[in-house]
Scaffold this active site. Structure first.
Site, mmCIF file in Angstrom:
data_model
loop_
_atom_site.group_PDB
_atom_site.id
_atom_site.type_symbol
_atom_site.label_atom_id
_atom_site.label_comp_id
_atom_site.label_asym_id
_atom_site.label_seq_id
_atom_site.Cartn_x
_atom_site.Cartn_y
_atom_site.Cartn_z
ATOM 1 C CE1 TYR A 172 28.192 -26.239 -22.479
ATOM 2 C CE2 TYR A 172 25.941 -26.640 -21.170
ATOM 3 C CZ TYR A 172 27.385 -26.340 -21.307
ATOM 4 O OH TYR A 172 27.968 -25.863 -19.992
ATOM 5 C CE LYS A 192 28.449 -22.480 -22.739
ATOM 6 N NZ LYS A 192 27.833 -22.372 -21.436
#
Length: 305
Positions: free
Chosen positions: A172, A202
């Site tokens: 992330y 992400k």
């Protein structure tokens, strides 16, 4: 963001390569998801009471709203939008359990964010995610005592991933909040050799050159490249609310308006969205035909007067 209704207030990842195949995941002997992670992935809000306690009672309703009203069957739990780092470890575990329980046979993929400042806590959350039947885990870079280069960051991520060796692992990337400025393209270079369960990214940053290089240099690997900057989606409304001040607090107020589910206020140090914000946002949403709930009570809006 396509289709009727408003999906962005609960946060959405879009695929990074422009076709549904861009969300496919590379298989490995250690982590082979039952279904491909593709399309929209809602970064879920954590509903709270006016006293700042988690309102578990509406999560089942929230699942049904995402699936039945928005057609979204993949979720990202305990991330930024979900105030994951403002929750205790025990709260994060309970939230994850509730989403997995209520989402069973309704949601396709439930990815749990397990990043933490403490490696041990992150490992504990990763193992818990595996134990409850989550479909994947994601981790941000630790942001107090920060990794100073790619190798140190990957070593941290590797130790967390190893705590849940049967789960797909996602990095992330959100440097504006972590302060870790290591480019995502650099992190991805060779990452799967060190983390066999790695299956995607992400990307929550505005550096589209970095994002583009992530995609271009990993075309053969079928990673999931998921884009998570709300300001770049549904721009007629987002551009409007950004001028008013837009963040997690405002997202909770908007989702209450749109879904009819009381999301409540955020937890300190965040403050409630102002009454002026919610009034202006409601008027704009009505002008765009995004609202269908006309009888919300003021107490549900999570705004201060």
């Amino acid at each position: 963001m396509d289709g009727p209704g408003w999906t962005d207030p609960h946060g959405v990842w879009a695929e990074g390569r422009g076709g549904r195949d861009s969300g496919t995941l590379v298989s490995s002997s250690m982590a082979s998801p039952k279904k491909k992670l593709q399309g929209l992935v809602a970064a879920t809000i954590t509903p709270m009471t006016e006293h700042g306690e988690i309102n578990f009672s509406v999560i089942g309703q929230y699942v049904d709203y995402l699936v039945e009203e928005q057609g979204v069957k993949n979720i990202f739990v305990n991330g930024t939008t979900g105030e994951g780092l403002s929750l205790s470890i025990s709260e994060r575990r309970r939230v994850a359990e509730e989403w997995v329980t209520k989402g069973r046979n309704k949601l396709d993929q439930i990815v749990i964010h397990v990043g933490a400042l403490s490696l041990k806590e992150s490992q504990e959350l990763a193992q818990h995610a595996a134990d409850i039947g989550a479909d994947g885990i994601a981790v941000i870079a630790p942001f107090f005592l920060k990794p100073w280069n790619k190798d140190v960051l990957i070593n941290f991520l590797k130790e967390v991933a190893a705590a849940a060796p049967a789960l797909p692992f996602y990095y992330y990337h959100i440097p504006a909040l972590t302060g870790v400025k290591i480019r995502a393209e650099e992190v991805l270079d060779g990452i799967q050799e060190k983390i066999p369960t790695f299956q995607g990214l992400k990307f929550s940053d505005t550096d589209l050159l970095d994002f583009g290089q992530c995609v271009d240099q990993n075309r053969q690997r079928q990673f999931a490249f998921l884009f998570g900057v709300d300001e770049f989606c549904i721009q007629r409304f987002i551009n409007f609310v950004v001028k008013l001040g837009f963040g997690v607090s405002q997202t909770k107020a908007i989702m209450t308006l749109v879904s009819g589910i009381p999301m409540g206020p955020p937890r300190l140090p965040l403050q409630k969205a102002s009454r002026e914000f919610t009034d202006n946002a409601e008027a704009k949403l009505r002008s765009l035909d995004f609202l269908s709930f006309n009888d919300l009570k003021d107490g549900n809006l999570g705004a201060c007067s």
